[in-house]
Design a protein around this motif. Sequence first.
Motif, PDB file in Angstrom:
ATOM      1  N   TYR A 149      -4.451   7.023  13.223  1.00 22.41           N
ATOM      2  CA  TYR A 149      -3.290   6.731  12.397  1.00 22.41           C
ATOM      3  C   TYR A 149      -2.056   7.419  13.002  1.00 22.41           C
ATOM      4  O   TYR A 149      -2.202   8.421  13.707  1.00 22.41           O
ATOM      5  CB  TYR A 149      -3.528   7.223  10.968  1.00 22.41           C
ATOM      6  CG  TYR A 149      -4.485   6.338  10.213  1.00 22.41           C
ATOM      7  CD1 TYR A 149      -4.021   5.196   9.574  1.00 22.41           C
ATOM      8  CD2 TYR A 149      -5.847   6.610  10.176  1.00 22.41           C
ATOM      9  CE1 TYR A 149      -4.889   4.365   8.902  1.00 22.41           C
ATOM     10  CE2 TYR A 149      -6.728   5.781   9.507  1.00 22.41           C
ATOM     11  CZ  TYR A 149      -6.249   4.658   8.869  1.00 22.41           C
ATOM     12  OH  TYR A 149      -7.098   3.826   8.211  1.00 22.41           O
ATOM     13  N   LEU A 172       1.226   4.254  -3.264  1.00 19.33           N
ATOM     14  CA  LEU A 172       0.693   5.617  -3.142  1.00 19.33           C
ATOM     15  C   LEU A 172       1.167   6.553  -4.266  1.00 19.33           C
ATOM     16  O   LEU A 172       0.356   7.234  -4.878  1.00 19.33           O
ATOM     17  CB  LEU A 172       1.047   6.208  -1.770  1.00 19.33           C
ATOM     18  CG  LEU A 172       0.351   5.546  -0.572  1.00 19.33           C
ATOM     19  CD1 LEU A 172       0.800   6.190   0.730  1.00 19.33           C
ATOM     20  CD2 LEU A 172      -1.154   5.630  -0.704  1.00 19.33           C
ATOM     21  N   ARG A 197      -5.819  14.521   4.562  1.00 17.93           N
ATOM     22  CA  ARG A 197      -7.173  14.777   5.044  1.00 17.93           C
ATOM     23  C   ARG A 197      -7.787  15.884   4.232  1.00 17.93           C
ATOM     24  O   ARG A 197      -7.145  16.876   3.917  1.00 17.93           O
ATOM     25  CB  ARG A 197      -7.155  15.161   6.521  1.00 17.93           C
ATOM     26  CG  ARG A 197      -7.019  13.975   7.440  1.00 17.93           C
ATOM     27  CD  ARG A 197      -8.363  13.273   7.635  1.00 17.93           C
ATOM     28  NE  ARG A 197      -8.167  11.936   8.176  1.00 17.93           N
ATOM     29  CZ  ARG A 197      -8.019  10.849   7.421  1.00 17.93           C
ATOM     30  NH1 ARG A 197      -8.043  10.957   6.110  1.00 17.93           N
ATOM     31  NH2 ARG A 197      -7.845   9.673   7.955  1.00 17.93           N
ATOM     32  N   HIS A 250       0.072   9.513  11.984  1.00 17.95           N
ATOM     33  CA  HIS A 250       0.308  10.938  11.752  1.00 17.95           C
ATOM     34  C   HIS A 250      -0.549  11.808  12.668  1.00 17.95           C
ATOM     35  O   HIS A 250      -0.313  12.998  12.768  1.00 17.95           O
ATOM     36  CB  HIS A 250       0.014  11.292  10.295  1.00 17.95           C
ATOM     37  CG  HIS A 250      -1.437  11.240   9.947  1.00 17.95           C
ATOM     38  ND1 HIS A 250      -2.050  10.087   9.550  1.00 17.95           N
ATOM     39  CD2 HIS A 250      -2.390  12.186   9.977  1.00 17.95           C
ATOM     40  CE1 HIS A 250      -3.320  10.337   9.329  1.00 17.95           C
ATOM     41  NE2 HIS A 250      -3.566  11.604   9.583  1.00 17.95           N
ATOM     42  N   ALA A 262      -6.544   6.244  -0.164  1.00 16.54           N
ATOM     43  CA  ALA A 262      -5.456   5.302   0.067  1.00 16.54           C
ATOM     44  C   ALA A 262      -4.505   5.763   1.167  1.00 16.54           C
ATOM     45  O   ALA A 262      -3.914   4.949   1.863  1.00 16.54           O
ATOM     46  CB  ALA A 262      -4.671   5.106  -1.238  1.00 16.54           C
ATOM     47  N   ASP A 263      -4.345   7.077   1.329  1.00 18.99           N
ATOM     48  CA  ASP A 263      -3.362   7.579   2.279  1.00 18.99           C
ATOM     49  C   ASP A 263      -4.039   8.338   3.412  1.00 18.99           C
ATOM     50  O   ASP A 263      -4.537   9.445   3.215  1.00 18.99           O
ATOM     51  CB  ASP A 263      -2.389   8.521   1.538  1.00 18.99           C
ATOM     52  CG  ASP A 263      -1.213   8.898   2.420  1.00 18.99           C
ATOM     53  OD1 ASP A 263      -1.319   8.702   3.656  1.00 18.99           O
ATOM     54  OD2 ASP A 263      -0.207   9.391   1.897  1.00 18.99           O
ATOM     55  N   PRO A 264      -4.058   7.741   4.598  1.00 20.82           N
ATOM     56  CA  PRO A 264      -4.765   8.390   5.707  1.00 20.82           C
ATOM     57  C   PRO A 264      -4.148   9.718   6.118  1.00 20.82           C
ATOM     58  O   PRO A 264      -4.801  10.497   6.803  1.00 20.82           O
ATOM     59  CB  PRO A 264      -4.665   7.369   6.839  1.00 20.82           C
ATOM     60  CG  PRO A 264      -3.552   6.469   6.475  1.00 20.82           C
ATOM     61  CD  PRO A 264      -3.494   6.457   4.985  1.00 20.82           C
ATOM     62  N   ARG A 265      -2.913   9.981   5.707  1.00 25.40           N
ATOM     63  CA  ARG A 265      -2.295  11.234   6.113  1.00 25.40           C
ATOM     64  C   ARG A 265      -2.892  12.435   5.396  1.00 25.40           C
ATOM     65  O   ARG A 265      -2.766  13.558   5.822  1.00 25.40           O
ATOM     66  CB  ARG A 265      -0.786  11.200   5.828  1.00 25.40           C
ATOM     67  CG  ARG A 265      -0.038  10.390   6.852  1.00 25.40           C
ATOM     68  CD  ARG A 265       1.373  10.141   6.397  1.00 25.40           C
ATOM     69  NE  ARG A 265       1.384   9.314   5.180  1.00 25.40           N
ATOM     70  CZ  ARG A 265       2.478   8.878   4.605  1.00 25.40           C
ATOM     71  NH1 ARG A 265       3.637   9.178   5.097  1.00 25.40           N
ATOM     72  NH2 ARG A 265       2.421   8.119   3.532  1.00 25.40           N
ATOM     73  N   ARG A 290       0.823  -1.202   0.000  1.00 31.71           N
ATOM     74  CA  ARG A 290       0.000   0.000   0.000  1.00 31.71           C
ATOM     75  C   ARG A 290       0.864   1.261   0.000  1.00 31.71           C
ATOM     76  O   ARG A 290       0.592   2.199  -0.749  1.00 31.71           O
ATOM     77  CB  ARG A 290      -0.901  -0.014   1.225  1.00 31.71           C
ATOM     78  CG  ARG A 290      -1.915   1.093   1.195  1.00 31.71           C
ATOM     79  CD  ARG A 290      -3.050   0.758   2.121  1.00 31.71           C
ATOM     80  NE  ARG A 290      -3.801   1.937   2.481  1.00 31.71           N
ATOM     81  CZ  ARG A 290      -4.673   1.954   3.478  1.00 31.71           C
ATOM     82  NH1 ARG A 290      -4.865   0.862   4.198  1.00 31.71           N
ATOM     83  NH2 ARG A 290      -5.343   3.043   3.756  1.00 31.71           N
ATOM     84  N   ASN A 291       1.911   1.251   0.812  1.00 31.48           N
ATOM     85  CA  ASN A 291       2.778   2.428   0.868  1.00 31.48           C
ATOM     86  C   ASN A 291       3.488   2.669  -0.467  1.00 31.48           C
ATOM     87  O   ASN A 291       3.643   3.806  -0.884  1.00 31.48           O
ATOM     88  CB  ASN A 291       3.812   2.265   1.985  1.00 31.48           C
ATOM     89  CG  ASN A 291       3.217   2.551   3.340  1.00 31.48           C
ATOM     90  OD1 ASN A 291       2.834   3.675   3.628  1.00 31.48           O
ATOM     91  ND2 ASN A 291       3.091   1.535   4.171  1.00 31.48           N
ATOM     92  N   ASP A 343       3.975   2.294  10.326  1.00 28.22           N
ATOM     93  CA  ASP A 343       3.409   2.284   8.983  1.00 28.22           C
ATOM     94  C   ASP A 343       2.322   3.358   8.887  1.00 28.22           C
ATOM     95  O   ASP A 343       1.334   3.304   9.622  1.00 28.22           O
ATOM     96  CB  ASP A 343       2.818   0.893   8.710  1.00 28.22           C
ATOM     97  CG  ASP A 343       2.281   0.750   7.301  1.00 28.22           C
ATOM     98  OD1 ASP A 343       2.047   1.783   6.645  1.00 28.22           O
ATOM     99  OD2 ASP A 343       2.083  -0.389   6.861  1.00 28.22           O
ATOM    100  N   PRO A 344       2.511   4.347   8.001  1.00 31.79           N
ATOM    101  CA  PRO A 344       1.545   5.461   7.962  1.00 31.79           C
ATOM    102  C   PRO A 344       0.160   5.059   7.487  1.00 31.79           C
ATOM    103  O   PRO A 344      -0.791   5.825   7.674  1.00 31.79           O
ATOM    104  CB  PRO A 344       2.190   6.454   6.980  1.00 31.79           C
ATOM    105  CG  PRO A 344       3.129   5.654   6.169  1.00 31.79           C
ATOM    106  CD  PRO A 344       3.609   4.532   7.042  1.00 31.79           C
ATOM    107  N   THR A 345       0.018   3.909   6.865  1.00 40.35           N
ATOM    108  CA  THR A 345      -1.281   3.554   6.305  1.00 40.35           C
ATOM    109  C   THR A 345      -2.077   2.593   7.177  1.00 40.35           C
ATOM    110  O   THR A 345      -3.142   2.141   6.785  1.00 40.35           O
ATOM    111  CB  THR A 345      -1.131   2.927   4.907  1.00 40.35           C
ATOM    112  OG1 THR A 345      -0.354   1.733   5.040  1.00 40.35           O
ATOM    113  CG2 THR A 345      -0.434   3.863   3.945  1.00 40.35           C
ATOM    114  N   LYS A 346      -1.532   2.255   8.360  1.00 41.80           N
ATOM    115  CA  LYS A 346      -2.257   1.326   9.232  1.00 41.80           C
ATOM    116  C   LYS A 346      -2.555   2.011  10.571  1.00 41.80           C
ATOM    117  O   LYS A 346      -1.746   2.797  11.054  1.00 41.80           O
ATOM    118  CB  LYS A 346      -1.407   0.075   9.493  1.00 41.80           C
ATOM    119  CG  LYS A 346      -1.109  -0.747   8.239  1.00 41.80           C
ATOM    120  CD  LYS A 346      -2.285  -1.630   7.894  1.00 41.80           C
ATOM    121  CE  LYS A 346      -1.938  -2.670   6.846  1.00 41.80           C
ATOM    122  NZ  LYS A 346      -1.654  -2.121   5.524  1.00 41.80           N
TER     123      LYS A 346
END
Lengths: 315, 721
Positions: free
Chosen positions: B151, A238, A313, B153, A308-311, A234-235, B104-107
């Motif tokens: 998450y 991105l 927003r 972040h 896909a990327d929770p960072r 997943r990473n 892991d930034p996505t979990k």
Amino acid sequence: MTAYLIRRVITSIVVLIGVSIVIFFLLHTIYPSPAQDVLGAKATNAAVNAWNKANGFDRPWILQYLSYIGNALHGNLGYSYKLNQSVAALFRERWARSFYLSGMSLLLSVLLAIPLGIYQAVRRNSLSDNAMTTVAFILYAMPVFFLALILIQAFALSLHIFSYEASQSTSVWAVMADWHAMTLPIATLTLISVAGYSRYMRSSAMDALAQDYIKAARAKGLPERLVLFRHLVRNACLPMVTLIGLSIPVLLAGNLITEQVFNYQGLGLLFYNSLGNVDYDVLIAYTLIGATLVIVGNLVADIALTVADPRIRLA
Amino acid sequence: MAPVLQLDNLSTDIQLSRSVVHPVANVSLHIESGETLGLVGESGCGKSMTGLSILGLLPPGGRITDGSVKLDGRDLVGLSEADLRSVRGNEIAMIFQDPLTSLDPTKTIGYQVSEPVRLHRGLSKKEALDRAAEVLGLVGLPRPAERLSDYPHQLSGGLRQRVMIAMALSCEPKVLVADEPTTALDVTIQAQILALLDDLKSRLGMAILLVTHDMGVIAGHTDRVNVMYAGRIVEEATTEQLFAHMHHPYTQALLGSIPRLSQSGTERLANIPGVPPDLSNPPPGCRFAPRCARVTDKCTTDEPPLLSEDVAHSFACWHPVDGPLALAKITDSVPVEAGAGSREHLPSAAAVTVTEPDARDTMEVPGGALLEVRDLVKEFPVTSGMVLQRKVGSVKAVSGVSFTIEAGKTFGLVGESGCGKTTIGKLVVALEKATSGQVLLGGKDLASMHGKALRHHRRNLQLMFQDPYSSLDPRMRVGAIIREPLTAQGIGSHKEQQDRIFELLDEVGLPRNAVERYPHEFSGGQRQRIGLARALTLNPQLIVADEPVSALDVSIQAQVLNLMKRLQTDHGLTYLVISHDLAVVKYMASTIGVMYLGKLVEVGSGDDIYQRAAHPYTAGLINTIPIPDPQAAKARSEVGIQGELPSAINPPSGCRFRTRCPFVQERCVEEEPQLRSFGPGHIAACHFPLQGYEPPGAATATATATATAGTGSAVGDAFAS
């Protein structure tokens, strides 16, 4: 999310208006009126002027633009004087075929490139990695038509496995079923895209592999397979999301040549022929659709990335 | 008691494309349950590789060539990958340096913390999440059950490191390998995390291998220490013994190169000349010999074995020292004898003759202020909206800061990351434009200058950067890098510029042939020297040094700090030194300003700050700094400062420190404290100071106020009288 979408759509419309003005102005400057083509080379100036007046081509270009846009919003994209058919009807007839060719190649190339890139990153600098890199560079450097010709020579003319011409059926379902005719055009576009995507995927997977969270995942005792599936894929994908969004219009350009080589009756071939015929209304409509796809591709990529990327927003 | 983890003669190799590196060579160590073993050394000495070898997690090309790693008597070397995996994260866990990249930034954090128990204990998803909440509570994450779906972040650096620790502890491992667990964190957070590790160790009865480069961390948080150099253990002892009676010159020099709070700025730091050896081709004999002052022929041919003096103390040296180094004074022009009566034990650092006019003399001269900063404010807008970019607030990075620096002096700014100290540095060199306030250099306001005038004045202001790797253009030769300021200002002919470059290279101690070379050919410390040479090119009046040594190893750090001091005395330079490291600032600066959330909370001399701190924040900050002295470190009772820095978008009302202050009262919420005088040149902003407040007029007239600060009139009055 909804507010974000609305804002994005509004900005997209603004961009689209700007793009359409520029395209319309440029084409208008090069080719102010189709009168000569319609009336024939021997038509008198008076006849041409009369025709222009009758069809509104004597007005200032900005007025012509406004009426064009007004018509376009009502589904009227103009009239092909060369093919004696409305542009909208031409597009309706053909878009599904182009969509099938592009969509299928995009899907296949992503499905191939992601595992290939990860495999190469994990086995970096091994023999298999180097071999794949070499092949990827050769494909990447190759013009689409040249690859198409090689494939035709090998698989159609020498080995007789596939047809050298794409399906000529008017039904898109029949086209889909006709793998004998469709394999080579799809393969051509797919191979070209895979070459680029897998290189990109390799470097993004290598970046991800160097991260501490991969080390941390291994330190947890996860088997390597799970480390890759759960924490790498997943990473590493991105950055691909943006790339794929941006490359949708490129695929359209790829279509242009592929459809021409395989004589596939899609939008690309229509545009190719219209270029030769100076088919004014088809050209402008196709260019505007290209611009729309660029914008839509970007929008889709941005939205997909937020999923896909929770960072990321959306405010 | 049998050790829970024992390494015997462990050696590893890493195969590179052209060479083989031997990062770990014949390392033996052991750890018992409930014990913290420190593994200390410079970067590249193999300490991290030792940690990774224990878990069998060496990087690609790495393998264990010899020796054993025994966990409860069972050798892990040679186990199948599947068997090793059942040990990793289960019986031995590891935490990494950078909490920003180790999750892991996505979990979600719940997923990541529950992953090991699902794997090793076979718990269901629900049970594993319950366990994750329990462990997260154990490591001090507030309201853990609600935050499982957060998450990484969404958490601050300190909280992320707690999550990382929770992840490692979820299966209650017997051994925890902590690889530089606090290096990337602020000192206040570092103290909290180290206290947490100490607490967890005693509660869970684990053994901890604490890998660090920081002797201060070692002193306060380990029971025994192994000192590593160039892939080998060179000394092993209990923490007390090592600090009091070290025998290896490397240990001695490593400790001597750390600036201490209790140290006077006139003492030269012991630096270790040179850099650690290339581990693909280590020198024969003692590996420290090329950098050692006590080296003899025997050292370069015969390798000293690691011999025990007694059960708890062993070392590998032919010519051992005894005890810590006595520091040479900067003013001394001859090498100083070591401690009284120990004539045989010469100081191991190479003596550099440095002469400085007595600092005290210059203190008394009322020199004019070179730099004056008045009511400086910098706010960065926070915008929202894709189209219109409406301003919804602002980050108040700097809120009304005033101070002055006299010519030839050093002003130190210290504070946690995010307190605005770097912004002040950028404002002073006019790389940022102030929202309001003035920056006066020699009486001229830089903030109001533009274009040509500003460009002309830039020659008086130079910047020294933190990261020696990104601050030099990798495509430019060193000569061109140092020449550029001259070209930019149009000074001198080509020949004159060339002479100036050579002069500067001599000055910072680099060979003249460096001009033809590229930055990547130099080590971090050498690059920092190049950066300093570039800053010096135009003979600036003021050099702003933003974290000048925080990216360097301690031994190299000392070299650069000593060089900066020497250049100051030689050229009368004025420095603004910005650092998160109070010890570095205290060593360099004659006046120190402590910043908190955009404001100066206390200004004073090094002794004012260190011995007579008036502001609870200053006192707390001092208390969080790891002291390289086990007795002093262990005598500390509290953790220092609780909690984390609040947001600068919406700073707390009244006193900005009140949310973390142990002495907070009603008044602190309502009224903002003004800077008041606590003695000559010593001011602080606190309603309930730790020291007696000195009313206006009490300040002696002889005092030269090296710093005036404050937005309020109280201070102005104090200094006007």
